[in-house]
Design a protein around this motif. Structure first.
Motif, PDB file in Angstrom:
ATOM      1  N   GLN A   1       0.826  -1.204   0.000  1.00 17.78           N
ATOM      2  CA  GLN A   1       0.000   0.000   0.000  1.00 17.78           C
ATOM      3  C   GLN A   1       0.864   1.260   0.000  1.00 17.78           C
ATOM      4  OE1 GLN A   1      -2.772  -0.148   3.279  1.00 17.78           O
ATOM      5  NE2 GLN A   1      -3.143  -2.344   2.999  1.00 17.78           N
ATOM      6  N   GLU A   2       0.288   2.347  -0.511  1.00 16.75           N
ATOM      7  CA  GLU A   2       0.965   3.639  -0.409  1.00 16.75           C
ATOM      8  C   GLU A   2       0.994   4.068   1.050  1.00 16.75           C
ATOM      9  OE1 GLU A   2      -0.414   6.706  -2.935  1.00 16.75           O
ATOM     10  OE2 GLU A   2      -0.428   5.475  -4.743  1.00 16.75           O
ATOM     11  N   MET A   3       2.077   4.709   1.436  1.00 17.62           N
ATOM     12  CA  MET A   3       2.237   5.091   2.834  1.00 17.62           C
ATOM     13  C   MET A   3       3.035   6.393   2.899  1.00 17.62           C
ATOM     14  SD  MET A   3       3.536   2.500   5.828  1.00 17.62           S
ATOM     15  CE  MET A   3       2.765   1.169   4.893  1.00 17.62           C
ATOM     16  N   THR A   4       2.733   7.212   3.886  1.00 16.47           N
ATOM     17  CA  THR A   4       3.440   8.477   4.047  1.00 16.47           C
ATOM     18  C   THR A   4       4.045   8.571   5.445  1.00 16.47           C
ATOM     19  OG1 THR A   4       1.489   9.657   4.881  1.00 16.47           O
ATOM     20  CG2 THR A   4       1.822   9.620   2.488  1.00 16.47           C
ATOM     21  N   ARG A   5       4.995   9.446   5.565  1.00 18.30           N
ATOM     22  CA  ARG A   5       5.605   9.718   6.865  1.00 18.30           C
ATOM     23  C   ARG A   5       4.565  10.257   7.840  1.00 18.30           C
ATOM     24  NH1 ARG A   5       9.881  14.584   7.191  1.00 18.30           N
ATOM     25  NH2 ARG A   5       7.974  15.682   6.650  1.00 18.30           N
ATOM     26  N   GLU A   6       3.647  11.085   7.340  1.00 14.60           N
ATOM     27  CA  GLU A   6       2.607  11.654   8.190  1.00 14.60           C
ATOM     28  C   GLU A   6       1.707  10.563   8.769  1.00 14.60           C
ATOM     29  OE1 GLU A   6       4.468  14.689   5.953  1.00 14.60           O
ATOM     30  OE2 GLU A   6       3.577  12.807   5.281  1.00 14.60           O
ATOM     31  N   GLU A   7       1.398   9.558   7.958  1.00 14.28           N
ATOM     32  CA  GLU A   7       0.556   8.444   8.402  1.00 14.28           C
ATOM     33  C   GLU A   7       1.225   7.686   9.541  1.00 14.28           C
ATOM     34  OE1 GLU A   7      -1.299   4.344   6.394  1.00 14.28           O
ATOM     35  OE2 GLU A   7      -0.378   5.904   5.139  1.00 14.28           O
ATOM     36  N   LEU A   8       2.531   7.447   9.419  1.00 13.02           N
ATOM     37  CA  LEU A   8       3.267   6.739  10.467  1.00 13.02           C
ATOM     38  C   LEU A   8       3.395   7.593  11.726  1.00 13.02           C
ATOM     39  CD1 LEU A   8       6.075   5.237   8.205  1.00 13.02           C
ATOM     40  CD2 LEU A   8       4.245   3.957   9.314  1.00 13.02           C
ATOM     41  N   ALA A   9       3.615   8.883  11.550  1.00 12.02           N
ATOM     42  CA  ALA A   9       3.779   9.777  12.700  1.00 12.02           C
ATOM     43  C   ALA A   9       2.518   9.824  13.551  1.00 12.02           C
ATOM     44  CB  ALA A   9       4.152  11.179  12.227  1.00 12.02           C
ATOM     45  N   LYS A  10       1.349   9.659  12.920  1.00 17.02           N
ATOM     46  CA  LYS A  10       0.083   9.705  13.660  1.00 17.02           C
ATOM     47  C   LYS A  10      -0.043   8.544  14.642  1.00 17.02           C
ATOM     48  CE  LYS A  10      -2.970  12.452  10.736  1.00 17.02           C
ATOM     49  NZ  LYS A  10      -4.222  12.470   9.948  1.00 17.02           N
ATOM     50  N   LEU A  11       0.655   7.437  14.372  1.00 19.48           N
ATOM     51  CA  LEU A  11       0.617   6.307  15.302  1.00 19.48           C
ATOM     52  C   LEU A  11       1.145   6.711  16.673  1.00 19.48           C
ATOM     53  CD1 LEU A  11       2.053   3.474  13.005  1.00 19.48           C
ATOM     54  CD2 LEU A  11      -0.336   3.816  13.641  1.00 19.48           C
TER      55      LEU A  11
END
Length: 267
Positions: free
Chosen positions: A177-187
């Motif tokens: 899947q497409e993934m961004t740094r922002e998506e990971l940071a939200k974890l």
């Protein structure tokens, strides 16, 4: 007889509604427990930078400057307190909590805060003061329990080497899947720039470099153990097409994927 070992002083109970909110180097002498009912903010303190959104509680500590920045509509429920345990020990030092905590039951938290706010606005008497203290204690209890039962608690120790295990598992489960740094940071409720910096400090790779590495390692395993086509492997590992996958694989391992598979079979 029940003898309480917990003392709490409620200093203020406030609902704040805003279009934008900016506080720089704000310092106070008490703890502020700020629940975000609506919106999203970036909060920074000596501990680091975090992103908090609806359903999160931010805990601002006394005598520590902090910033709060939001460029969108928001509503905060907050109360200022002193809390002590036993013979005067600071509650928050005996039970250290993260900077941002996800509340397990938003509806119950908001309902109890509304009760607390309603009582706070009434004329004072001893009965009211006991109720206010009890409701504030309930809200603290909900925050503590949220850290145990699935609520996310941000870590305060950047030296812990498994700090970002959740991010690694998240990447590995979504390599296609497409993934961004922002998506990971939200974890982790972190600002993306601060998250990337902290991640790189531990792994010597940025989050996106780590994602690329995991994708290529998975592709290598598929080449070794399956007869999937290059197009299928490239899709499974999140590459745009077979040509892009082939180039990335060659840059990392010194051989193209087809050549690597041929060498494995020959061996």
């Amino acid at each position: 007889m029940i003898r309480s070992q917990f003392g709490i002083t409620v200093l203020d109970v406030i609902k704040i509604q805003y279009k934008t909110r900016i506080l720089f180097d704000y310092v106070q002498t008490c703890y502020t427990v700020s629940y975000i009912q609506k919106g999203e903010v970036l909060t920074t303190s000596p501990e680091g930078e975090y992103v908090a959104s609806a359903g999160d509680v931010m805990i601002h500590r006394p005598n520590e400057p902090f910033n709060v920045i939001s460029q969108r509509d928001g509503v905060h429920y907050l109360f200022n307190i002193h809390a002590e345990v036993g013979d005067g020990a600071d509650f928050f030092k005996l039970f250290p909590l993260g900077k941002v905590i996800r509340i397990r039951d938003r509806n119950e938290y908001e309902r109890k805060f509304d009760e607390l706010r309603s009582l706070w606005l009434q004329e004072g008497d001893d009965h009211r003061n006991i109720q206010i203290g009890s409701l504030a204690f309930f809200l603290l209890y909900e925050i503590v329990e949220s850290t145990k039962l699935g609520g996310r608690q941000t870590t305060r120790d950047p030296a812990i080497t498994d700090r970002f295990n959740e991010a690694l598992h998240y990447m590995e489960a979504r390599l296609d899947q497409e993934m961004t740094r922002e998506e990971l940071a939200k974890l982790y409720h972190m600002n993306p720039v601060y998250f990337s910096r902290a991640f790189q400090k531990i792994y010597k790779l940025t989050p996106m470099q780590m994602l690329r590495k995991l994708r290529l390692q998975h592709a290598k395993q598929l080449l070794e153990s399956t007869d999937y086509t290059m197009e299928h492997i490239s899709r499974c590992c999140g590459f745009y097409d077979a040509a892009h996958f082939s180039k990335a694989f060659h840059n990392s391992f010194g051989k193209g994927p087809a050549e690597y598979r041929k060498c494995i079979k020959f061996t």
